[in-house]
Scaffold this motif. Sequence first.
Motif, PDB file in Angstrom:
ATOM      1  N   PRO A   1       0.812  -1.218   0.000  1.00 38.33           N
ATOM      2  CA  PRO A   1       0.000   0.000   0.000  1.00 38.33           C
ATOM      3  C   PRO A   1       0.848   1.272   0.000  1.00 38.33           C
ATOM      4  CG  PRO A   1      -0.179  -1.166   2.100  1.00 38.33           C
ATOM      5  CD  PRO A   1       0.597  -2.044   1.182  1.00 38.33           C
ATOM      6  N   THR A   2       2.092   1.169   0.448  1.00 37.57           N
ATOM      7  CA  THR A   2       2.993   2.328   0.459  1.00 37.57           C
ATOM      8  C   THR A   2       4.319   1.931  -0.210  1.00 37.57           C
ATOM      9  OG1 THR A   2       3.699   1.704   2.691  1.00 37.57           O
ATOM     10  CG2 THR A   2       1.970   3.383   2.519  1.00 37.57           C
ATOM     11  N   PRO A   3       4.349   1.940  -1.556  1.00 36.64           N
ATOM     12  CA  PRO A   3       5.568   1.498  -2.242  1.00 36.64           C
ATOM     13  C   PRO A   3       6.789   2.335  -1.911  1.00 36.64           C
ATOM     14  CG  PRO A   3       4.032   2.513  -3.789  1.00 36.64           C
ATOM     15  CD  PRO A   3       3.300   2.346  -2.495  1.00 36.64           C
ATOM     16  N   GLY A   4       6.607   3.617  -1.635  1.00 40.74           N
ATOM     17  CA  GLY A   4       7.737   4.457  -1.254  1.00 40.74           C
ATOM     18  C   GLY A   4       8.365   3.982   0.054  1.00 40.74           C
ATOM     19  N   ALA A   5       7.528   3.615   1.019  1.00 41.25           N
ATOM     20  CA  ALA A   5       8.053   3.113   2.292  1.00 41.25           C
ATOM     21  C   ALA A   5       8.796   1.799   2.085  1.00 41.25           C
ATOM     22  CB  ALA A   5       6.912   2.930   3.290  1.00 41.25           C
ATOM     23  N   THR A   6       8.292   0.965   1.180  1.00 38.94           N
ATOM     24  CA  THR A   6       8.975  -0.294   0.865  1.00 38.94           C
ATOM     25  C   THR A   6      10.354  -0.007   0.281  1.00 38.94           C
ATOM     26  OG1 THR A   6       6.876  -1.429   0.484  1.00 38.94           O
ATOM     27  CG2 THR A   6       8.841  -2.416  -0.492  1.00 38.94           C
TER      28      THR A   6
ATOM     29  N   PRO B   1       7.351   6.369  -7.091  1.00 35.70           N
ATOM     30  CA  PRO B   1       7.778   6.725  -5.729  1.00 35.70           C
ATOM     31  C   PRO B   1       9.290   6.809  -5.581  1.00 35.70           C
ATOM     32  CG  PRO B   1       6.705   4.561  -5.744  1.00 35.70           C
ATOM     33  CD  PRO B   1       6.518   5.156  -7.091  1.00 35.70           C
ATOM     34  N   ALA B   2      10.028   6.020  -6.367  1.00 38.81           N
ATOM     35  CA  ALA B   2      11.498   6.136  -6.333  1.00 38.81           C
ATOM     36  C   ALA B   2      11.916   7.529  -6.763  1.00 38.81           C
ATOM     37  CB  ALA B   2      12.137   5.078  -7.231  1.00 38.81           C
ATOM     38  N   ALA B   3      11.217   8.082  -7.749  1.00 31.39           N
ATOM     39  CA  ALA B   3      11.546   9.433  -8.222  1.00 31.39           C
ATOM     40  C   ALA B   3      11.284  10.477  -7.142  1.00 31.39           C
ATOM     41  CB  ALA B   3      10.747   9.752  -9.484  1.00 31.39           C
ATOM     42  N   ARG B   4      10.234  10.273  -6.372  1.00 33.56           N
ATOM     43  CA  ARG B   4       9.966  11.211  -5.265  1.00 33.56           C
ATOM     44  C   ARG B   4      11.076  11.138  -4.219  1.00 33.56           C
ATOM     45  NH1 ARG B   4       4.836   8.890  -5.859  1.00 33.56           N
ATOM     46  NH2 ARG B   4       3.381  10.223  -6.977  1.00 33.56           N
ATOM     47  N   ILE B   5      11.549   9.926  -3.951  1.00 36.70           N
ATOM     48  CA  ILE B   5      12.622   9.759  -2.965  1.00 36.70           C
ATOM     49  C   ILE B   5      13.924  10.355  -3.492  1.00 36.70           C
ATOM     50  CG2 ILE B   5      14.057   8.083  -1.732  1.00 36.70           C
ATOM     51  CD1 ILE B   5      11.566   6.197  -1.794  1.00 36.70           C
ATOM     52  N   ALA B   6      14.241  10.071  -4.744  1.00 29.18           N
ATOM     53  CA  ALA B   6      15.515  10.514  -5.327  1.00 29.18           C
ATOM     54  C   ALA B   6      15.592  12.023  -5.485  1.00 29.18           C
ATOM     55  CB  ALA B   6      15.734   9.830  -6.681  1.00 29.18           C
ATOM     56  N   GLU B   7      14.442  12.694  -5.466  1.00 30.68           N
ATOM     57  CA  GLU B   7      14.331  14.142  -5.618  1.00 30.68           C
ATOM     58  C   GLU B   7      14.880  14.592  -6.964  1.00 30.68           C
ATOM     59  OE1 GLU B   7      16.094  15.689  -2.057  1.00 30.68           O
ATOM     60  OE2 GLU B   7      14.382  15.097  -0.834  1.00 30.68           O
ATOM     61  N   SER B   8      16.006  15.272  -7.007  1.00 30.01           N
ATOM     62  CA  SER B   8      16.488  15.833  -8.268  1.00 30.01           C
ATOM     63  C   SER B   8      17.271  14.832  -9.111  1.00 30.01           C
ATOM     64  CB  SER B   8      17.359  17.060  -7.995  1.00 30.01           C
ATOM     65  OG  SER B   8      18.485  16.681  -7.215  1.00 30.01           O
ATOM     66  N   GLU B   9      17.638  13.696  -8.545  1.00 31.27           N
ATOM     67  CA  GLU B   9      18.394  12.687  -9.303  1.00 31.27           C
ATOM     68  C   GLU B   9      17.475  11.938 -10.266  1.00 31.27           C
ATOM     69  OE1 GLU B   9      21.700  12.050  -9.398  1.00 31.27           O
ATOM     70  OE2 GLU B   9      21.937  13.794  -8.105  1.00 31.27           O
ATOM     71  N   SER B  10      18.052  11.433 -11.331  1.00 29.68           N
ATOM     72  CA  SER B  10      17.269  10.711 -12.335  1.00 29.68           C
ATOM     73  C   SER B  10      16.880   9.323 -11.853  1.00 29.68           C
ATOM     74  CB  SER B  10      18.071  10.566 -13.629  1.00 29.68           C
ATOM     75  OG  SER B  10      18.308  11.828 -14.205  1.00 29.68           O
ATOM     76  N   VAL B  11      15.668   8.919 -12.237  1.00 30.29           N
ATOM     77  CA  VAL B  11      15.209   7.551 -12.057  1.00 30.29           C
ATOM     78  C   VAL B  11      14.906   7.018 -13.448  1.00 30.29           C
ATOM     79  CG1 VAL B  11      13.393   6.055 -11.147  1.00 30.29           C
ATOM     80  CG2 VAL B  11      14.316   7.902  -9.735  1.00 30.29           C
ATOM     81  N   TYR B  12      15.713   6.053 -13.873  1.00 32.75           N
ATOM     82  CA  TYR B  12      15.551   5.460 -15.193  1.00 32.75           C
ATOM     83  C   TYR B  12      14.570   4.292 -15.083  1.00 32.75           C
ATOM     84  CZ  TYR B  12      19.694   8.223 -16.080  1.00 32.75           C
ATOM     85  OH  TYR B  12      20.580   9.273 -16.189  1.00 32.75           O
TER      86      TYR B  12
ATOM     87  N   VAL C   1      15.552  -8.573   3.521  1.00 31.25           N
ATOM     88  CA  VAL C   1      14.431  -7.813   4.081  1.00 31.25           C
ATOM     89  C   VAL C   1      13.147  -8.585   3.781  1.00 31.25           C
ATOM     90  CG1 VAL C   1      13.169  -5.625   4.041  1.00 31.25           C
ATOM     91  CG2 VAL C   1      15.651  -5.643   3.658  1.00 31.25           C
ATOM     92  N   GLU C   2      12.424  -8.961   4.804  1.00 34.25           N
ATOM     93  CA  GLU C   2      11.139  -9.626   4.593  1.00 34.25           C
ATOM     94  C   GLU C   2      10.104  -8.580   4.180  1.00 34.25           C
ATOM     95  OE1 GLU C   2      10.248 -12.721   4.382  1.00 34.25           O
ATOM     96  OE2 GLU C   2      12.228 -13.495   4.909  1.00 34.25           O
ATOM     97  N   LEU C   3       9.321  -8.916   3.158  1.00 36.68           N
ATOM     98  CA  LEU C   3       8.297  -8.019   2.641  1.00 36.68           C
ATOM     99  C   LEU C   3       6.969  -8.772   2.615  1.00 36.68           C
ATOM    100  CD1 LEU C   3      10.358  -6.546  -0.346  1.00 36.68           C
ATOM    101  CD2 LEU C   3       9.911  -5.439   1.861  1.00 36.68           C
TER     102      LEU C   3
END
Length: 197
Positions: free
Chosen positions: A20-25, A50-61, A184-186
């Motif tokens: 439900p919260t991929p960014g937290a994962t 969500p990876a792009a939100r975490i990375a902020e100004s860095e690129s997410v390919y 990491v258990e998910l």
Amino acid sequence: MARFQNTGQPDWDWWSRLWPTPGATLRKLGVESGESVAEVGCGSGYFALPAARIAESESVYAVDLDASLLDELDGLADRQGIDNVVPVHGDARNLTDVLPDPVSTLVVANTFHGVEDQSGFVEQAFRAIEPGGSLIIVNWHDRPRETTTVGTEPRGPPTALRSPPGETEDVVLSAAPFTLDRLVELPPYHYGLVFDR
């Protein structure tokens, strides 16, 4: 070139029941602000956005072989005001050719089970990651498919394609000079392995 086996883009609704919260994962797996990221087999972006939100100004390919899914991801990024996602239409079997630059973190979520030449893929991944960077593999636990349900339907790859963490670890460590950082258990059905380059 064909997609990796049993790695089609699932419905976002059932993804959200698992995560439900991929960014937290992603944060739990070590994705951090200020680091470039690539997601292999990104589909329409459930983890790439969500990876792009975490990375902020860095690129997410966001790498995928399906151009229509990348178009969908691009549209979602526009609607959400995310401008650092870079859709990459290409074959992940040739990561070093597909990615414009090495990345800090390479994420392989729900895709590794379908890679025919896992050792060759890991070798490519090693070269596509900066020294000191990380490879993150999210995999289904090796449970019978009929027991991994979302709603009332069995989900995930066929049982025969699933592998326990130790087996995935062995494949990675025998293919390239990564070191295992952690498991990491998910819950309910997945695990993540984080490798350092």
